[in-house]
Design a protein around this motif. Sequence first.
Motif, PDB file in Angstrom:
ATOM      1  N   ILE A 150       0.257  -1.644   0.206  1.00 58.44           N
ATOM      2  CA  ILE A 150      -0.397  -0.212   0.177  1.00 58.44           C
ATOM      3  C   ILE A 150       0.923   1.649  -0.258  1.00 58.44           C
ATOM      4  O   ILE A 150       0.398   2.367  -0.580  1.00 58.44           O
ATOM      5  CB  ILE A 150      -1.032  -0.183   0.705  1.00 58.44           C
ATOM      6  N   GLU A 151       2.549   1.344  -0.105  1.00 59.11           N
ATOM      7  CA  GLU A 151       2.998   1.957   0.315  1.00 59.11           C
ATOM      8  C   GLU A 151       2.661   3.467  -1.063  1.00 59.11           C
ATOM      9  O   GLU A 151       3.101   4.147  -0.838  1.00 59.11           O
ATOM     10  CB  GLU A 151       4.379   2.098   1.002  1.00 59.11           C
ATOM     11  N   PRO A 152       3.028   2.668  -2.094  1.00 62.56           N
ATOM     12  CA  PRO A 152       3.238   3.988  -3.704  1.00 62.56           C
ATOM     13  C   PRO A 152       1.809   4.077  -3.144  1.00 62.56           C
ATOM     14  O   PRO A 152       2.028   4.984  -3.454  1.00 62.56           O
ATOM     15  CB  PRO A 152       3.169   2.353  -4.606  1.00 62.56           C
ATOM     16  N   THR A 157      -0.681   9.380  -3.230  1.00 63.60           N
ATOM     17  CA  THR A 157      -1.744  10.523  -2.261  1.00 63.60           C
ATOM     18  C   THR A 157      -1.517  11.567  -1.523  1.00 63.60           C
ATOM     19  O   THR A 157      -0.951  12.773  -1.341  1.00 63.60           O
ATOM     20  CB  THR A 157      -2.939   9.513  -1.592  1.00 63.60           C
ATOM     21  N   LEU A 158      -0.570  10.981   0.365  1.00 58.95           N
ATOM     22  CA  LEU A 158      -0.233  11.611   0.728  1.00 58.95           C
ATOM     23  C   LEU A 158       1.374  12.455   0.880  1.00 58.95           C
ATOM     24  O   LEU A 158       2.093  13.936   0.777  1.00 58.95           O
ATOM     25  CB  LEU A 158      -0.254  10.993   2.581  1.00 58.95           C
ATOM     26  N   GLY A 159       1.828  12.187  -0.772  1.00 63.18           N
ATOM     27  CA  GLY A 159       3.232  12.362  -0.237  1.00 63.18           C
ATOM     28  C   GLY A 159       2.845  13.861  -1.224  1.00 63.18           C
ATOM     29  O   GLY A 159       4.149  14.091  -1.486  1.00 63.18           O
ATOM     30  N   ALA A 166       6.596  15.434   2.724  1.00 63.83           N
ATOM     31  CA  ALA A 166       7.771  14.488   2.527  1.00 63.83           C
ATOM     32  C   ALA A 166       7.936  13.217   3.933  1.00 63.83           C
ATOM     33  O   ALA A 166       8.640  12.649   3.304  1.00 63.83           O
ATOM     34  CB  ALA A 166       8.876  15.220   3.240  1.00 63.83           C
ATOM     35  N   LEU A 167       6.921  13.431   4.132  1.00 65.07           N
ATOM     36  CA  LEU A 167       7.122  12.195   5.645  1.00 65.07           C
ATOM     37  C   LEU A 167       6.742  10.354   4.544  1.00 65.07           C
ATOM     38  O   LEU A 167       6.756   9.346   5.264  1.00 65.07           O
ATOM     39  CB  LEU A 167       5.839  12.490   6.078  1.00 65.07           C
ATOM     40  N   PHE A 168       6.163  11.247   3.482  1.00 67.08           N
ATOM     41  CA  PHE A 168       5.449   9.480   2.805  1.00 67.08           C
ATOM     42  C   PHE A 168       6.165   9.660   1.525  1.00 67.08           C
ATOM     43  O   PHE A 168       5.514   9.068   0.593  1.00 67.08           O
ATOM     44  CB  PHE A 168       4.173  10.187   2.619  1.00 67.08           C
TER      45      PHE A 168
END
Lengths: 323, 288
Positions: A150-152, A157-159, A166-168
Amino acid sequence: MSATSAEPIPRDTEHRSRTDARHDLFFRFLLRFCAMLVLAALLGAALSTLWGGREVLFKDGFRFLFSSDWNPVENQFGALAPIVGTLVTSLIALLLAVPVSFGIALFLTEIAPRWMRGPVSAAIELLAAIPSIIYGMWGLFVFVPFMASIEPTLSDTLGNIPVIGALFQGPPLGLGLLTAGIVLAVMILPFISSVMREVFQTVPARLKESSYALGSTTWEVVWDIVLPYTRSAVIGGIFLGLGRALGETMAVTFVLGNSYNLTASLLMPGTSISSSIANEFNEAVGMHRSALIALGFLLFVVTFIVLLIARFMLRQLQRKEGR
Amino acid sequence: MSAVYARRSVVNIVALTLSGLATLIGLIFLVWILWVTAQNGLGAIKLSLFTKITAYADQGGLSNAIVGSLIMDLMALLICAPIGVLAGTYLAEYASSTRLGATIRFLNDILLSAPSIVLGLFVYVIVVIPTTELTDGRISFSGFAGSVALALIGLPVIVRTTDEMLQLVPGTLREAALSLGIPQWKLTMQVLMRAAFSGILTGVLLALARLAGETAPLLFTAFGNNFMTAHPLDKMASMPVTIYQYTNDPNPTLHAIAWAGALLITLFVLALSLLTRIMFSRKKVSYE
């Protein structure tokens, strides 16, 4: 004692009461000694880690705390990366666990039908009984691949949000601070929710009933009556969870990735105080070992203070109730 | 007016739904973790777990770790149960309203949630280092050191439960016994302990459930051992530490063994906590 008994007290009774008194004194001493061992354990943990870490703590002092250069080969020990890792993962854990725990406590005290409360709260508390090594294994073999998948999406989205983006950002490794934070959140959930549930039950029924009688909704009763009444204990429960999160070792060691590079991204591998100790202690010698024990001292002091605050806050409510 | 009312009830419904959802999240994680452990563990449980040792890892044995864990857990209980029960008795019977009692009770609660890895370091500094230096390295990490570390995990649990359980014993029982001329120590040991026995036992089982799953304090006290040993001064294997090592290993055969061990430990700990829960719910303290 009574006027009618003129006979003197028999000798052996007097003797027996004297030995009884001596036994009582000894018994009391033994008990007090055992109770003192509890104090000795805490004091000893602080002093022994201070002693074990003295070489690094006194030689490097503040550089130990604020340098991020951890290089055992060149005897450089800056603990900034593990300190930041511990704080960041615990913070993530709190941010996630506090609202969920509040929800659980609210559900169990106000919403759930009575037959459901016992089994559900027992189930939630079972989370606390599962050994932390199991959380670690589950985290590594199951949750890390899940996070990697799910990180991509998170990065896309959040990135893209301006400030917190920057956190994501980062490669979808699955391992990292965010994953560790989530695993910690699940671990401390039962602690925070059981404190909240217990203190919510102490709110006098007439306070709640008065509010309902004035036409409040359930949510308004909880938010405006129950929560203000139990505020200090709720904060105490949150700090109790924080204390757990700061010191947790096994659950985070597998999923952090053990990297001393400080990055802005939560998706990157990191390290924490406890996982550094667990990973490196048995291979460390000399200054390296001393640095790890010094880290342990630091962890102990921080958790001690957090838990101290927690217990004080929890006691506030008991005082109010006159307990 | 009705707009305000509608908004309030919408807020209410949303909040209550979210709280139900939160409970569901907690339950999902519980089921997820237990399911994964059962699924991976059940397939890997074989007879060889109990008959082979970890030295020949491909034979799939854990027997020395199981024995090591049993020995250390038992020794830890032997250390912390008497101390914990006596300390708890002091708090309940002698210091329930003194400043010293309040302080100890307070600090015991802190010890209860102190980081276990630091307790491991503590035992490393006070037990492992001295024995290494005194014996020129013949005795360094040992099963005994591991049990001391585990005892520190169990101690506050026992102190707290004993304290609470004795406070539940009605004061009339004390007065009745004292009025017969029984000395305080006899009253405590023969009357109060008996009245609160099931409660105190619950505390001991609770402590066992907590320390049986601990890994961090054993890493640098008992260390680990690939061979079978029952000698308390040898390095000793334990279930949690072996699971930790096998999980860190890239070899998938070892992962399967680790899952089997994980399942065994989880079943043991969950069975213990369910048992204590049943004992608790039946009656807090039995007075006969």
